[in-house]
Every structure is written in C-alpha cells, then in structure tokens.
Motif scaffolding. Structure first.
Motif, PDB file in Angstrom:
ATOM      1  N   LEU A  44      39.930  38.512  26.961  1.00 22.83           N
ATOM      2  CA  LEU A  44      40.356  39.900  27.169  1.00 22.83           C
ATOM      3  C   LEU A  44      39.358  40.816  26.665  1.00 22.83           C
ATOM      4  O   LEU A  44      39.627  42.237  26.906  1.00 22.83           O
ATOM      5  N   CYS A  96      51.953  36.582  32.998  1.00 16.80           N
ATOM      6  CA  CYS A  96      51.490  36.783  32.010  1.00 16.80           C
ATOM      7  C   CYS A  96      50.160  35.848  32.111  1.00 16.80           C
ATOM      8  O   CYS A  96      48.874  36.105  31.481  1.00 16.80           O
ATOM      9  N   PHE A  98      48.560  34.920  34.574  1.00 17.31           N
ATOM     10  CA  PHE A  98      47.587  35.442  35.269  1.00 17.31           C
ATOM     11  C   PHE A  98      46.887  36.922  34.930  1.00 17.31           C
ATOM     12  O   PHE A  98      46.187  37.571  35.670  1.00 17.31           O
ATOM     13  N   ALA A  99      47.136  37.467  33.941  1.00 17.02           N
ATOM     14  CA  ALA A  99      46.976  39.033  33.434  1.00 17.02           C
ATOM     15  C   ALA A  99      45.319  38.791  33.412  1.00 17.02           C
ATOM     16  O   ALA A  99      44.724  38.117  33.026  1.00 17.02           O
ATOM     17  N   TRP A 100      45.034  40.040  34.005  1.00 19.58           N
ATOM     18  CA  TRP A 100      43.421  40.239  34.132  1.00 19.58           C
ATOM     19  C   TRP A 100      43.083  41.199  32.925  1.00 19.58           C
ATOM     20  O   TRP A 100      41.558  41.141  32.782  1.00 19.58           O
ATOM     21  N   ASN A 101      43.841  41.670  32.343  1.00 17.70           N
ATOM     22  CA  ASN A 101      43.385  42.565  31.029  1.00 17.70           C
ATOM     23  C   ASN A 101      44.670  42.788  30.104  1.00 17.70           C
ATOM     24  O   ASN A 101      45.680  42.135  30.404  1.00 17.70           O
ATOM     25  N   SER A 104      47.482  44.747  31.348  1.00 15.81           N
ATOM     26  CA  SER A 104      48.559  44.094  32.218  1.00 15.81           C
ATOM     27  C   SER A 104      49.400  42.809  31.422  1.00 15.81           C
ATOM     28  O   SER A 104      50.606  42.501  31.985  1.00 15.81           O
ATOM     29  N   LEU A 105      48.681  42.220  30.521  1.00 15.65           N
ATOM     30  CA  LEU A 105      49.250  41.269  29.874  1.00 15.65           C
ATOM     31  C   LEU A 105      50.641  41.844  28.998  1.00 15.65           C
ATOM     32  O   LEU A 105      51.575  41.518  29.022  1.00 15.65           O
ATOM     33  N   SER A 166      43.524  26.470  28.176  1.00 11.05           N
ATOM     34  CA  SER A 166      43.174  27.814  28.046  1.00 11.05           C
ATOM     35  C   SER A 166      44.351  28.309  27.579  1.00 11.05           C
ATOM     36  O   SER A 166      45.511  27.867  27.568  1.00 11.05           O
ATOM     37  N   HIS A 168      46.078  30.908  28.929  1.00 15.43           N
ATOM     38  CA  HIS A 168      47.007  31.251  30.119  1.00 15.43           C
ATOM     39  C   HIS A 168      48.058  30.153  30.031  1.00 15.43           C
ATOM     40  O   HIS A 168      49.221  30.588  30.609  1.00 15.43           O
TER      41      HIS A 168
END
Length: 529
Positions: A44, A96, A98-101, A104-105, A166, A168
């Motif tokens: 991130l 969580c 699929f959080a993009w930054n 968002s997480l 990963s 994720h």
C-alpha cells in the motif's frame, strides 16, 4: 436458567465447538496481520508505523463494542445479534482483503473490529446456558483454547499466507470459514426461554441503550489509542495534537466516572470496576493481554529484522508455545476446581514474567530454538491465568452482572493488548535512539578501540582488492551498521524487560484477590477469557 437452554435438545459440546470456531476466527484476526505488516506497508506504499494501525485499530474498535454487546444481545436477541455480528465480520474481512489503500483497509478493519467485539461475550453466555455449573470448567477450557491459541496461530498462518500467496489472504481466508460458522450457529444455537422473557421485560420497562455512556467510552479509548500510537511520532507533549488528544481522553474519563456510578442502566456498571475483586481481575487481564499481543508481535519482528527470518519462520517460532497452551488448557480447567484461582493466576503471571525476562538475553548468534522455547515458557503461564481468572472475577456477582463482567474482561484484554503494543513500539523507538547515541559517543578518532577496528576492517577490504580510500570508507560504513544493529538488540532487550515488569506487576494484584467458593463447580459462573 437450566442446562442446555442454549443448546436446546442438541449435545452442548456441539454448541461449544461451533461457538469456539467462530470465536477462534475472530480472535485470530488480532494477530494474523502482525507478521504481514511489511507486506502491507510495501503493497500500500505506506510507512511501517502507519501499517501498524492495522493491528491497533482492530483491537480498539473491538474493545469499544464489547462494552455494549451485553445490552444489545439482551435487547434484540442473543442468536440474532450473534449471527448479525458473524455476518458483518465475515463480509468486512473479505473487504479488507480487497482494500485498495490504507484508508480503506483501516475503515474495513474498524468495521471488522466492531462486528467481532460482540461475538466473544455472547459466545460465553451461550456456553454458560448450555452446561451445568459442574461441567462449565471443561467447556470454558475448550473455549479458552480458541481465545488463547488463536493469537499464537495468527502470526504463523499470516506469515505463510504472506510469503506464499499475498497479505490479502490474511483477511480473505475468513470468508469461507465465516460462512460455514454462520450456518452452523444458525442450526445449533437457540435463545433460551429465560432470555426471551428478559428481552420482553426490558421492552416493557422501556429500558434504553446508554448512548451517552457508550460515546464516552468510545471517546476515551479512541483518544487514548491516538496518544499512545502517535506520541513518539508527534514528539509527545511538544505536539498540539497530542495535548488535545490527552485532554479529550482525560476529560471523557472524568465525565464517565460519575455517569456510570449514578445512572440507572449504564453501558458499564461502575460498581464492578471499582470493586477490589473485579477491578483487580480487569487489571490482571489487561496486563495479560499486553503480554500476549505485544510478544506475539515483537518476537516475530525481531526475528525478521535482526535474524533475517521469513514471515513464515518468524510465525512458526510461536507455534510450539501455542501447542503447549492448548494442551494445558484442559488440565488447568480441572486444576481450577482444586486450587484457589488467585494462586494459579499469581503462578502464571510469575512464569510469564520470568519468561519475558529470559528474552532479555538476546544476541546475534541465537537460533530458532531459543525463541521457540521462550514462547513455550510463556505458553505455560497463560492457561494458569485465563481459566482461573474467570472463577475469581465472577465470584460474588449477581446473575444480571455476569454478561457485562464477561464483556469488560474481554475489553480489558483487547485494550491491554493495544496498550502493550503501543508501549513496546514507543520503547523500541526511543531506546534504539538512546542506545545509538551512547554507542556513537565511542565511535570517535580519540577512542583507541575505534581506531583499531577501522584499521582491521580497512585491511580486510584491501586484502580483497579494494583501494585504500574505498577500503577505509567501507570500514567506517561497516562499523556504522554494527552500531545500528547493536542499538536494535539493546532496544529489544529493553522492550522485553518492560513486558516482564508488566507481567510481574500482575502477581501482587492476583494475591490480593479473595478466596472463592470451591464447591460451585470450579468457577462455573462465567466464561473463559
């Protein structure tokens, strides 16, 4: 409330395994991301300090909801509330992943913590109603395995997932498990008749949720976490932000105390917290949470930073301790009916204190076995606290206080864990700077030892074909790196020493607890923690 009320006609051990599965998943998320923070930071594009908020935001949001879970479960139905929490927890876990930054997480982690916060105390209430007092000790031992072992399994599983898939997947893995747990709970758990009557009575009396008290708790814990997490970065009270946050924290606490002591139906029963017995149990549980969560984060961290372990192997160093804890939980469940809880708690805290102090012997040539055994010793002490503290904390409480007592003890564990991580983080940063400053004082041309070291290192590089000027430059850089490495080791020694003192402080707190009635079935009044 009769036995098997929450199990209906089903075997109560099936109910115990189902709620323990859901609780294991929830508690697992307190630590599963610990060894993945480097991957999260890189993925991130944020600093390591910012990535650590992934752990602390979950713990704090979890603790905030814990204090409200008892009322909400009673008011809207235990099973309905539990299923709602489980569904939201599962969905937010996937989000969580699929959080993009970072923003968002953290948002999804807060939602995940809020949902998870209601699951543990309700699970304990379900177990209390499913088993007769004489068998609750063994049932809570099974439940205790989920609560105590999950934070230890978390780094191992999180490390493997991060290294091989990963980061994720540390969150996505909750998706299928959560769906299975949801349908199992729906099929096996029932609301007891007495709980339905209690819910109808609350509606009839018009008892409302203490929103003001809940906001005060959330404000206090949120501001406290901001101060502890950001204090080192913001230079403590030289920062206006820290001063304001501290004022908000203290102000909300000062308002909350009289509010909880005088309101008819407060979100927190103030008389519980100020009592010697229960208040001491909360402090012991907070200290235990600090050790459990902080050691689970900083043992893998030193292995990754100073010993170049992968995330998987850093997590694996904790696994033997988890196995020992799991094996001991059932034995302690039986021992709890024979020995006064305060003595077991004191022995457990003493073992953990000695184990943490043993970690102050770290140096560069230690192997995997040293850290694995260190965690085993900690694992020996944890069950001696988690099971007996149930008996001690529930002793003398009214029936209507047990649900809130369960919630407050779990909140103490999470808040203690968050505070423990913050204290360890601040100690590490401050002491590393301090040790480096002291060591650098001796890295000067007037020190013969420094001159000799530079000369030897320079000759080493010259012998390998490096030019004289370049060799001297490399020699000085090498010594600089050695200073940084030694400063890091010394700082970790200080962290482990502080954690040892925290655990040692729990020993006298345990010994001031009063004796409990050993004829009630080994502390069958409440839940394991």
């Amino acid at each position: 409330m009769g036995a098997r009320a929450s199990a209906g006609a089903k075997n109560p051990w099936i109910v115990a395994m189902v709620v323990s599965l859901a609780t294991f998943m929830e508690v697992l998320d307190t630590t599963i991301a610990n060894v993945a923070l480097r991957y999260i930071s890189g993925g991130l594009a944020v600093s390591a300090d910012e990535a650590s908020w992934v752990v602390t935001t979950y713990l704090v949001s979890n603790a905030i909801v814990l204090v409200a879970s008892s009322f909400v479960a009673k008011r809207f139905g235990r099973k309905r509330f539990y299923l709602g929490c489980l569904a939201v927890f599962t969905l937010s876990s996937v989000l969580c992943g699929f959080a993009w930054n970072l923003e968002s997480l953290l948002l999804f982690r807060v939602i995940q913590g809020f949902a998870g916060g209601g699951m543990v105390p309700v699970s304990q209430s379900i177990l209390t109603d499913s088993f007769p007092p004489a068998k609750r000790g063994q049932a809570f031992a099974l439940f205790g395995v989920a609560v105590v072992v999950a934070p230890v399994v978390g780094p191992t599983l999180g490390g493997w997932l991060s290294d091989n898939l990963s980061w994720h997947w540390c969150f996505l893995i909750n998706g299928p498990v959560g769906v299975i747990a949801y349908f199992l709970v729906r099929a096996t758990v029932e609301d007891p008749e007495s709980a339905q009557k209690e819910r109808a009575e609350m509606r009839k009396k018009g008892i409302r949720f203490d929103l003001v008290g809940f906001i005060l708790v959330a404000t206090f814990l949120g501001a406290l976490e901001l101060v502890l997490d950001r204090g080192q970065v913001e230079d403590w009270f030289d920062s206006t932000f820290i001063i304001v946050s501290t004022a908000v924290c203290v102000g909300s606490l000062l308002i909350a105390i009289p509010w909880f002591m005088t309101k008819d139906h407060p979100v927190i029963d103030g008389t519980l917290i100020v009592s010697r017995q229960f208040g001491s149990c909360m402090l012991v549980m907070g200290a235990t949470g600090a050790i459990l969560i902080a050691s689970t984060q900083y043992i893998p961290q030193i292995l990754q930073e100073n010993y170049s372990y992968t995330a998987t192997w850093a997590g694996l160093a904790l696994s033997p301790g988890g196995i020992v804890t799991m094996m001991m939980m059932f034995g302690v469940g039986r021992l709890n009916s024979l020995v006064q809880p305060k003595y077991l708690i004191a022995i457990g805290a003493g073992i953990i204190a000695i184990s943490m102090y043993n970690l102050t012997r770290v140096y560069a040539d230690l192997n995997f076995g040293f850290f694995a055994w260190a965690r085993i010793y900690i694992g020996l002490g944890l069950p001696l606290i988690f099971i007996p503290i149930t008996s001690a904390s529930y002793d003398g409480l009214r029936r209507d206080q047990t649900d809130q007592a369960s919630a407050l003890l779990n909140a103490s564990r999470n808040v203690g864990g968050s505070i423990g991580v913050a204290i360890a983080s601040n100690t590490l940063a401050h002491r590393e700077q301090w040790h480096q400053s002291r060591l650098v004082e001796h890295v000067v041309p007037s020190e013969p030892s420094y001159v000799n070291a530079v000369a030897q290192a320079t000759r080493y590089f010259i012998d390998r074909g490096v030019g004289a000027a370049e060799a001297q430059s490399r020699a000085m850089a090498l010594i600089g790196r050695q200073v940084a490495v030694q400063s890091s080791y010394l700082a970790y020694i200080d962290v482990f020493f502080v954690l040892a003192m925290v655990s040692a402080a729990a020993v006298p707190l345990a010994l001031i607890l009063r004796n409990v009635d050993m004829h009630k079935g080994g502390g069958g009044g409440g839940g394991a923690h």
